[in-house]
Every structure is written in structure tokens, then in C-alpha cells.
Design a protein around this motif. Structure first.
Motif, PDB file in Angstrom:
ATOM      1  N   CYS A  91      -6.362   4.788   8.112  1.00  0.00           N
ATOM      2  CA  CYS A  91      -5.852   3.433   8.322  1.00  0.00           C
ATOM      3  C   CYS A  91      -6.591   2.789   9.488  1.00  0.00           C
ATOM      4  CB  CYS A  91      -4.351   3.446   8.632  1.00  0.00           C
ATOM      5  SG  CYS A  91      -3.288   3.824   7.229  1.00  0.00           S
ATOM      6  N   GLN A  92      -6.879   1.505   9.373  1.00  0.00           N
ATOM      7  CA  GLN A  92      -7.544   0.767  10.451  1.00  0.00           C
ATOM      8  C   GLN A  92      -6.815  -0.551  10.677  1.00  0.00           C
ATOM      9  OE1 GLN A  92     -11.744   0.250   9.731  1.00  0.00           O
ATOM     10  NE2 GLN A  92     -12.043   2.368   9.088  1.00  0.00           N
ATOM     11  N   PRO A  93      -6.256  -0.755  11.903  1.00  0.00           N
ATOM     12  CA  PRO A  93      -6.099   0.204  12.989  1.00  0.00           C
ATOM     13  C   PRO A  93      -5.050   1.257  12.632  1.00  0.00           C
ATOM     14  CG  PRO A  93      -4.928  -1.809  13.495  1.00  0.00           C
ATOM     15  CD  PRO A  93      -5.679  -2.077  12.223  1.00  0.00           C
ATOM     16  N   ALA A  94      -4.986   2.312  13.410  1.00  0.00           N
ATOM     17  CA  ALA A  94      -4.103   3.428  13.103  1.00  0.00           C
ATOM     18  C   ALA A  94      -2.683   3.145  13.598  1.00  0.00           C
ATOM     19  CB  ALA A  94      -4.627   4.707  13.759  1.00  0.00           C
TER      20      ALA A  94
END
Length: 216
Positions: free
Chosen positions: A81-84
Motif C-alpha cells: 500500500c502507498q502510503p502505508a
């Protein structure tokens, strides 16, 4: 976020009784962190939610098989995932099975949280009922405006009037239909739709396989 630090077997049973919905998903087992990341993305971009790991789609308990499954959930959030987003874990033992609860907050400040789709493209997902749906360009624009802390303002030029006229249907229009009917460019229509929705003049919904837009 729901506090799961004192989760009981009774509470778990109540959650399972709700079935899968916008804020809850059952996972029989975790085999693919990249695929799971789409659910985490959808929860983070919508209202938050919880994964009940070790529960089949029909609500039958099977339990987690190893700590590797918990690590794969952590990996889905941190690496895919981005951002986490942060994922909080807790466990409860029910009927001899260990069930893991992975709680994901809705992350307004981080939206859009993106994950890779089946073709490896980075996409932002939202949660609608029990499905993870790729967010529309209008959602992305709304999140961008919210992140920049822009106030909701509106002036009614010919473009705005054209978009409002295109939305004059209870059946709703797709984004492409609004672009065609309004005569404005796609980028302009996305910006206007975002503002109209935030202003409470327009609304959106998901029907089958597409996002539709209409006046309120």
C-alpha cells in the motif's frame, strides 16, 4: 476505530452475524499480500474496517494456521500500500480456533491510499458494500482538494452550467456522458463535479460496474 483490546467470543459472534459489509471482510486464509492490499486500501479510503482472519465467507470459523498469515497482512499494508496505513491486530479464541482481527482506520489525511491491481497498476480503492472498487477520477480530485485544505467555492460559468445541465437526470450519467453532454473538457468536468459534490449540489453512486452522477 473499534477497541478490540478486550474482544470476547460473544462480540466476535455478533460481528460474524453481521456478515461482510462496507466495514467488515472475512478472510478464510491469507495467501496473497498484494491482493489483500486492495481491501486495506478500500478500508483506509472509505470508513475504515476490520478483517476477520480465519473466518470463511459463510461465517464458519476455521482459525489462522500460522503466524505467517498475520505477517502477510502486515506486509500487505506496509509493502503493497502507498502510503502505508497502520493496521492494529488482536486475537480471540472461539470454538478452539484462533481468529485474528486486523483493524484499519479511515485515513483522511493520507488519501488516496493505493494498491496494485491485477495488472500491477497502482490504484486507489474505495469500499462499497462488501466490494473493493477502483476510485473514480472525481474521488481522486475530491481527496486532492481536501488535502490542500481548499474551501468549497463555486462560480457558475458556462462550464458549470453545462455540467449541471448534463446532470439533470434521475438515472444518472457516467463521467464520459457528462463530458460529452456538457461540452467541457474531461479535466474541467472532474474539477467541477468534485466541487458540486462537496457543495451538496451533485451526488454520486455506484451501479453495477460504473459510477453515476446526478443533481441532488
Amino acid at each position: 476505530m473499534t477497541d478490540t483490546s478486550h474482544l470476547t467470543e460473544r462480540q466476535l459472534a455478533a460481528w460474524i452475524g453481521e456478515g461482510e459489509h462496507q466495514r467488515q471482510d472475512f478472510k478464510y486464509k491469507i495467501t496473497d499480500s498484494a491482493k489483500l492490499a486492495r481491501t486495506i486500501s478500500a478500508f483506509a479510503n472509505t470508513d475504515g474496517g476490520r478483517l476477520l482472519i480465519g473466518v470463511r465467507d459463510d461465517g464458519v470459523l476455521c482459525g489462522v494456521r500460522s503466524e505467517e498469515e498475520i505477517y502477510m497482512v502486515y506486509r500487505a499494508a506496509q509493502e503493497f500500500c502507498q502510503p502505508a496505513p497502520q493496521v492494529d491486530f488482536s486475537t480471540v479464541v472461539a470454538a478452539g480456533h484462533t481468529i485474528v482481527i486486523a483493524q484499519v482506520d479511515n485515513l483522511t489525511a493520507l488519501r488516496p491510499v493505493r494498491a496494485h491491481d491485477e495488472k500491477g497498476r497502482l490504484r486507489a480503492y474505495i469500499r462499497i458494500d462488501d466490494e473493493n472498487i477502483v476510485a473514480s477520477p472525481v474521488h481522486l480530485r475530491m481527496w486532492k482538494d481536501l488535502a490542500s485544505d481548499r474551501g468549497v467555492w463555486m462560480h457558475f460559468s458556462d462550464n458549470e452550467k453545462g455540467v449541471l445541465s448534463a446532470l439533470d437526470s434521475d438515472k444518472g450519467c457516467t463521467l464520459q456522458q457528462v463530458v460529452r453532454k456538457s461540452g467541457a473538457g474531461r479535466y474541467t468536468v472532474i474539477k467541477i463535479l468534485s466541487r458540486l459534490i462537496r457543495y451538496g449540489v451533485a451526488r454520486w453512486w455506484f451501479d453495477g460496474h460504473q459510477f453515476l452522477f446526478a443533481q441532488v
